[in-house]
Write a protein that holds these residues in place. Sequence first.
Motif, PDB file in Angstrom:
ATOM      1  N   PRO A   1       0.832  -1.211   0.000  1.00  0.00           N
ATOM      2  CA  PRO A   1       0.000   0.000   0.000  1.00  0.00           C
ATOM      3  C   PRO A   1       0.867   1.263   0.000  1.00  0.00           C
ATOM      4  O   PRO A   1       1.924   1.303   0.642  1.00  0.00           O
ATOM      5  CB  PRO A   1      -0.790  -0.100   1.305  1.00  0.00           C
ATOM      6  CG  PRO A   1      -0.760  -1.554   1.662  1.00  0.00           C
ATOM      7  CD  PRO A   1       0.555  -2.062   1.160  1.00  0.00           C
ATOM      8  N   ASP A   2       0.401   2.302  -0.701  1.00  0.00           N
ATOM      9  CA  ASP A   2       1.164   3.550  -0.821  1.00  0.00           C
ATOM     10  C   ASP A   2       1.580   4.126   0.530  1.00  0.00           C
ATOM     11  O   ASP A   2       2.687   4.613   0.678  1.00  0.00           O
ATOM     12  CB  ASP A   2       0.357   4.601  -1.592  1.00  0.00           C
ATOM     13  CG  ASP A   2       0.242   4.260  -3.071  1.00  0.00           C
ATOM     14  OD1 ASP A   2       1.079   3.493  -3.578  1.00  0.00           O
ATOM     15  OD2 ASP A   2      -0.705   4.762  -3.712  1.00  0.00           O
ATOM     16  N   GLY A   3       0.725   4.062   1.516  1.00  0.00           N
ATOM     17  CA  GLY A   3       1.026   4.633   2.825  1.00  0.00           C
ATOM     18  C   GLY A   3       2.032   3.850   3.650  1.00  0.00           C
ATOM     19  O   GLY A   3       2.429   4.294   4.721  1.00  0.00           O
ATOM     20  N   LEU A   4       2.458   2.697   3.162  1.00  0.00           N
ATOM     21  CA  LEU A   4       3.391   1.851   3.926  1.00  0.00           C
ATOM     22  C   LEU A   4       4.765   1.729   3.283  1.00  0.00           C
ATOM     23  O   LEU A   4       5.600   0.977   3.771  1.00  0.00           O
ATOM     24  CB  LEU A   4       2.795   0.450   4.106  1.00  0.00           C
ATOM     25  CG  LEU A   4       1.478   0.360   4.868  1.00  0.00           C
ATOM     26  CD1 LEU A   4       1.048  -1.106   5.011  1.00  0.00           C
ATOM     27  CD2 LEU A   4       1.557   1.024   6.234  1.00  0.00           C
TER      28      LEU A   4
ATOM     29  N   GLY B   1      10.478  -2.484   3.970  1.00  0.00           N
ATOM     30  CA  GLY B   1      11.292  -1.657   4.848  1.00  0.00           C
ATOM     31  C   GLY B   1      11.996  -2.414   5.957  1.00  0.00           C
ATOM     32  O   GLY B   1      12.205  -3.619   5.890  1.00  0.00           O
ATOM     33  N   HIS B   2      12.329  -1.676   6.995  1.00  0.00           N
ATOM     34  CA  HIS B   2      13.223  -2.128   8.062  1.00  0.00           C
ATOM     35  C   HIS B   2      12.513  -2.918   9.157  1.00  0.00           C
ATOM     36  O   HIS B   2      12.630  -2.604  10.343  1.00  0.00           O
ATOM     37  CB  HIS B   2      13.951  -0.917   8.647  1.00  0.00           C
ATOM     38  CG  HIS B   2      14.868  -0.257   7.677  1.00  0.00           C
ATOM     39  ND1 HIS B   2      16.222  -0.524   7.632  1.00  0.00           N
ATOM     40  CD2 HIS B   2      14.628   0.631   6.686  1.00  0.00           C
ATOM     41  CE1 HIS B   2      16.778   0.189   6.674  1.00  0.00           C
ATOM     42  NE2 HIS B   2      15.824   0.901   6.073  1.00  0.00           N
ATOM     43  N   VAL B   3      11.815  -3.960   8.784  1.00  0.00           N
ATOM     44  CA  VAL B   3      11.126  -4.823   9.744  1.00  0.00           C
ATOM     45  C   VAL B   3      12.177  -5.652  10.492  1.00  0.00           C
ATOM     46  O   VAL B   3      13.028  -6.287   9.850  1.00  0.00           O
ATOM     47  CB  VAL B   3      10.115  -5.746   9.031  1.00  0.00           C
ATOM     48  CG1 VAL B   3       9.466  -6.704  10.016  1.00  0.00           C
ATOM     49  CG2 VAL B   3       9.058  -4.913   8.291  1.00  0.00           C
TER      50      VAL B   3
ATOM     51  N   GLY C   1       1.730  -9.224   4.100  1.00  0.00           N
ATOM     52  CA  GLY C   1       3.079  -8.980   4.579  1.00  0.00           C
ATOM     53  C   GLY C   1       3.135  -8.017   5.739  1.00  0.00           C
ATOM     54  O   GLY C   1       2.117  -7.669   6.336  1.00  0.00           O
ATOM     55  N   LEU C   2       4.362  -7.589   6.043  1.00  0.00           N
ATOM     56  CA  LEU C   2       4.637  -6.649   7.126  1.00  0.00           C
ATOM     57  C   LEU C   2       5.393  -5.449   6.571  1.00  0.00           C
ATOM     58  O   LEU C   2       6.191  -5.594   5.641  1.00  0.00           O
ATOM     59  CB  LEU C   2       5.494  -7.302   8.215  1.00  0.00           C
ATOM     60  CG  LEU C   2       4.922  -8.498   8.951  1.00  0.00           C
ATOM     61  CD1 LEU C   2       5.937  -9.014   9.974  1.00  0.00           C
ATOM     62  CD2 LEU C   2       3.607  -8.148   9.626  1.00  0.00           C
ATOM     63  N   ALA C   3       5.156  -4.293   7.187  1.00  0.00           N
ATOM     64  CA  ALA C   3       5.858  -3.079   6.769  1.00  0.00           C
ATOM     65  C   ALA C   3       6.289  -2.268   7.974  1.00  0.00           C
ATOM     66  O   ALA C   3       5.561  -2.174   8.964  1.00  0.00           O
ATOM     67  CB  ALA C   3       4.958  -2.233   5.873  1.00  0.00           C
TER      68      ALA C   3
ATOM     69  N   VAL D   1       5.380  -1.837  13.437  1.00  0.00           N
ATOM     70  CA  VAL D   1       5.382  -2.688  12.256  1.00  0.00           C
ATOM     71  C   VAL D   1       3.921  -3.013  11.973  1.00  0.00           C
ATOM     72  O   VAL D   1       3.176  -3.395  12.885  1.00  0.00           O
ATOM     73  CB  VAL D   1       6.218  -3.967  12.482  1.00  0.00           C
ATOM     74  CG1 VAL D   1       6.046  -4.941  11.328  1.00  0.00           C
ATOM     75  CG2 VAL D   1       7.691  -3.595  12.662  1.00  0.00           C
ATOM     76  N   ILE D   2       3.527  -2.836  10.732  1.00  0.00           N
ATOM     77  CA  ILE D   2       2.132  -2.981  10.330  1.00  0.00           C
ATOM     78  C   ILE D   2       1.950  -4.229   9.469  1.00  0.00           C
ATOM     79  O   ILE D   2       2.710  -4.450   8.514  1.00  0.00           O
ATOM     80  CB  ILE D   2       1.679  -1.745   9.508  1.00  0.00           C
ATOM     81  CG1 ILE D   2       1.963  -0.442  10.257  1.00  0.00           C
ATOM     82  CG2 ILE D   2       0.210  -1.868   9.103  1.00  0.00           C
ATOM     83  CD1 ILE D   2       1.247  -0.287  11.575  1.00  0.00           C
TER      84      ILE D   2
END
Length: 154
Positions: free
Chosen positions: A80-83, A98-100, A117-119, A139-140
Amino acid sequence: MRKRKFISVAIIGMLLGGGLLAAPPLLGSAPASAQEVEVWKARACDCCEGWVKHMRSAGFTAKIHTVDNLDPIKAANGVPDGLVSCHTAVLDGYVVEGHVPATDLHRLLAERPQAKGLAAPGMPPSAPGMDMPGQPYEVIAFGASGGLAVYAHH
Protein backbone atom coordinates in the motif's frame (compact mmCIF):
# COMPACT_ATOMS: atom_id res chain seq x y z
CA MET A 1 44.74 -51.49 5.59
CA ARG A 2 43.73 -49.29 2.62
CA LYS A 3 40.72 -51.49 1.91
CA ARG A 4 39.55 -51.28 5.54
CA LYS A 5 39.93 -47.47 5.51
CA PHE A 6 37.94 -47.28 2.26
CA ILE A 7 35.15 -49.42 3.72
CA SER A 8 35.01 -47.24 6.86
CA VAL A 9 34.76 -44.10 4.73
CA ALA A 10 32.05 -45.72 2.57
CA ILE A 11 30.00 -46.70 5.63
CA ILE A 12 30.26 -43.21 7.11
CA GLY A 13 29.22 -41.77 3.75
CA MET A 14 26.17 -44.05 3.63
CA LEU A 15 25.21 -43.06 7.18
CA LEU A 16 25.57 -39.38 6.39
CA GLY A 17 23.65 -39.72 3.13
CA GLY A 18 20.85 -41.60 4.86
CA GLY A 19 20.52 -38.96 7.54
CA LEU A 20 21.64 -41.27 10.34
CA LEU A 21 24.59 -39.08 11.22
CA ALA A 22 24.67 -35.33 10.99
CA ALA A 23 27.61 -33.75 9.26
CA PRO A 24 29.08 -30.77 11.09
CA PRO A 25 28.17 -27.44 9.47
CA LEU A 26 30.81 -25.73 7.37
CA LEU A 27 32.20 -22.55 8.87
CA GLY A 28 30.46 -19.52 7.47
CA SER A 29 27.57 -21.49 6.01
CA ALA A 30 23.95 -20.79 6.83
CA PRO A 31 22.06 -23.26 9.00
CA ALA A 32 20.00 -25.82 7.10
CA SER A 33 16.81 -24.19 8.35
CA ALA A 34 17.78 -20.70 7.15
CA GLN A 35 15.10 -18.89 5.21
CA GLU A 36 16.07 -16.86 2.17
CA VAL A 37 14.87 -13.30 1.98
CA GLU A 38 14.87 -11.82 -1.53
CA VAL A 39 15.51 -8.08 -1.42
CA TRP A 40 15.02 -5.33 -4.01
CA LYS A 41 16.88 -2.10 -3.23
CA ALA A 42 18.22 1.04 -4.86
CA ARG A 43 21.89 1.15 -5.81
CA ALA A 44 22.91 3.86 -3.33
CA CYS A 45 20.92 2.69 -0.30
CA ASP A 46 23.34 2.11 2.59
CA CYS A 47 20.59 1.58 5.17
CA CYS A 48 19.23 -1.29 3.04
CA GLU A 49 22.64 -2.93 3.31
CA GLY A 50 22.44 -2.47 7.08
CA TRP A 51 19.07 -4.24 7.16
CA VAL A 52 20.42 -7.12 5.07
CA LYS A 53 23.35 -7.44 7.50
CA HIS A 54 20.83 -7.52 10.39
CA MET A 55 18.85 -10.26 8.63
CA ARG A 56 21.95 -12.36 7.98
CA SER A 57 23.05 -12.04 11.61
CA ALA A 58 19.60 -13.34 12.59
CA GLY A 59 20.08 -16.52 10.54
CA PHE A 60 18.48 -15.56 7.23
CA THR A 61 20.18 -15.76 3.87
CA ALA A 62 19.72 -12.93 1.39
CA LYS A 63 19.46 -12.62 -2.36
CA ILE A 64 19.86 -8.98 -3.39
CA HIS A 65 18.51 -7.28 -6.53
CA THR A 66 19.74 -3.75 -7.15
CA VAL A 67 17.26 -1.82 -9.28
CA ASP A 68 16.83 1.73 -10.55
CA ASN A 69 13.10 1.95 -9.81
CA LEU A 70 11.41 0.16 -6.90
CA ASP A 71 7.88 1.35 -7.74
CA PRO A 72 7.06 -1.60 -10.05
CA ILE A 73 8.35 -4.06 -7.41
CA LYS A 74 6.18 -2.48 -4.71
CA ALA A 75 3.13 -2.42 -7.00
CA ALA A 76 3.61 -6.04 -8.10
CA ASN A 77 3.81 -7.12 -4.44
CA GLY A 78 0.76 -5.14 -3.31
CA VAL A 79 2.52 -2.73 -0.95
CA PRO A 80 0.00 0.00 0.00
CA ASP A 81 1.16 3.55 -0.82
CA GLY A 82 1.03 4.63 2.83
CA LEU A 83 3.39 1.85 3.93
CA VAL A 84 6.29 2.26 1.49
CA SER A 85 9.90 2.33 2.58
CA CYS A 86 13.31 2.17 0.93
CA HIS A 87 13.41 -1.53 0.06
CA THR A 88 11.01 -4.39 -0.60
CA ALA A 89 11.64 -8.04 0.18
CA VAL A 90 9.87 -11.36 -0.10
CA LEU A 91 10.22 -14.05 2.57
CA ASP A 92 8.48 -17.39 2.16
CA GLY A 93 5.56 -15.84 0.29
CA TYR A 94 5.23 -12.79 2.57
CA VAL A 95 6.11 -9.25 1.49
CA VAL A 96 8.45 -7.35 3.80
CA GLU A 97 8.48 -3.61 3.26
CA GLY A 98 11.29 -1.66 4.85
CA HIS A 99 13.22 -2.13 8.06
CA VAL A 100 11.13 -4.82 9.74
CA PRO A 101 13.13 -6.45 12.58
CA ALA A 102 14.17 -10.08 12.15
CA THR A 103 12.38 -10.98 15.40
CA ASP A 104 9.08 -9.94 13.79
CA LEU A 105 9.89 -12.05 10.74
CA HIS A 106 10.70 -15.12 12.84
CA ARG A 107 7.34 -14.60 14.57
CA LEU A 108 5.60 -14.15 11.18
CA LEU A 109 6.99 -17.47 9.95
CA ALA A 110 6.02 -19.24 13.17
CA GLU A 111 2.46 -17.86 13.34
CA ARG A 112 1.70 -17.74 9.57
CA PRO A 113 -1.03 -15.06 9.87
CA GLN A 114 -3.48 -14.33 7.06
CA ALA A 115 -1.63 -11.28 5.75
CA LYS A 116 0.13 -10.22 2.58
CA GLY A 117 3.08 -8.98 4.58
CA LEU A 118 4.64 -6.65 7.13
CA ALA A 119 5.86 -3.08 6.77
CA ALA A 120 7.91 -0.63 8.77
CA PRO A 121 6.61 2.46 6.93
CA GLY A 122 9.01 5.22 6.04
CA MET A 123 12.45 4.83 7.50
CA PRO A 124 12.10 4.60 11.31
CA PRO A 125 15.34 5.85 12.87
CA SER A 126 15.41 3.07 15.51
CA ALA A 127 14.80 0.23 13.05
CA PRO A 128 17.49 -2.32 12.12
CA GLY A 129 19.77 -0.85 9.48
CA MET A 130 18.95 2.71 10.54
CA ASP A 131 20.36 2.15 14.04
CA MET A 132 19.55 5.48 15.71
CA PRO A 133 17.98 4.33 19.02
CA GLY A 134 15.28 6.15 20.90
CA GLN A 135 12.50 6.56 18.35
CA PRO A 136 9.53 4.20 18.83
CA TYR A 137 7.87 2.80 15.71
CA GLU A 138 5.33 0.21 14.68
CA VAL A 139 5.38 -2.69 12.26
CA ILE A 140 2.13 -2.98 10.33
CA ALA A 141 0.54 -6.16 8.94
CA PHE A 142 -1.22 -5.51 5.63
CA GLY A 143 -3.32 -7.31 3.08
CA ALA A 144 -5.43 -9.35 5.48
CA SER A 145 -9.21 -9.26 5.26
CA GLY A 146 -9.21 -6.68 8.05
CA GLY A 147 -6.96 -4.26 6.15
CA LEU A 148 -4.09 -2.87 8.24
CA ALA A 149 -3.20 -3.86 11.79
CA VAL A 150 -0.34 -3.11 14.17
CA TYR A 151 1.79 -6.25 14.31
CA ALA A 152 4.49 -5.05 16.70
CA HIS A 153 5.57 -1.99 18.70
CA HIS A 154 9.28 -1.18 18.94
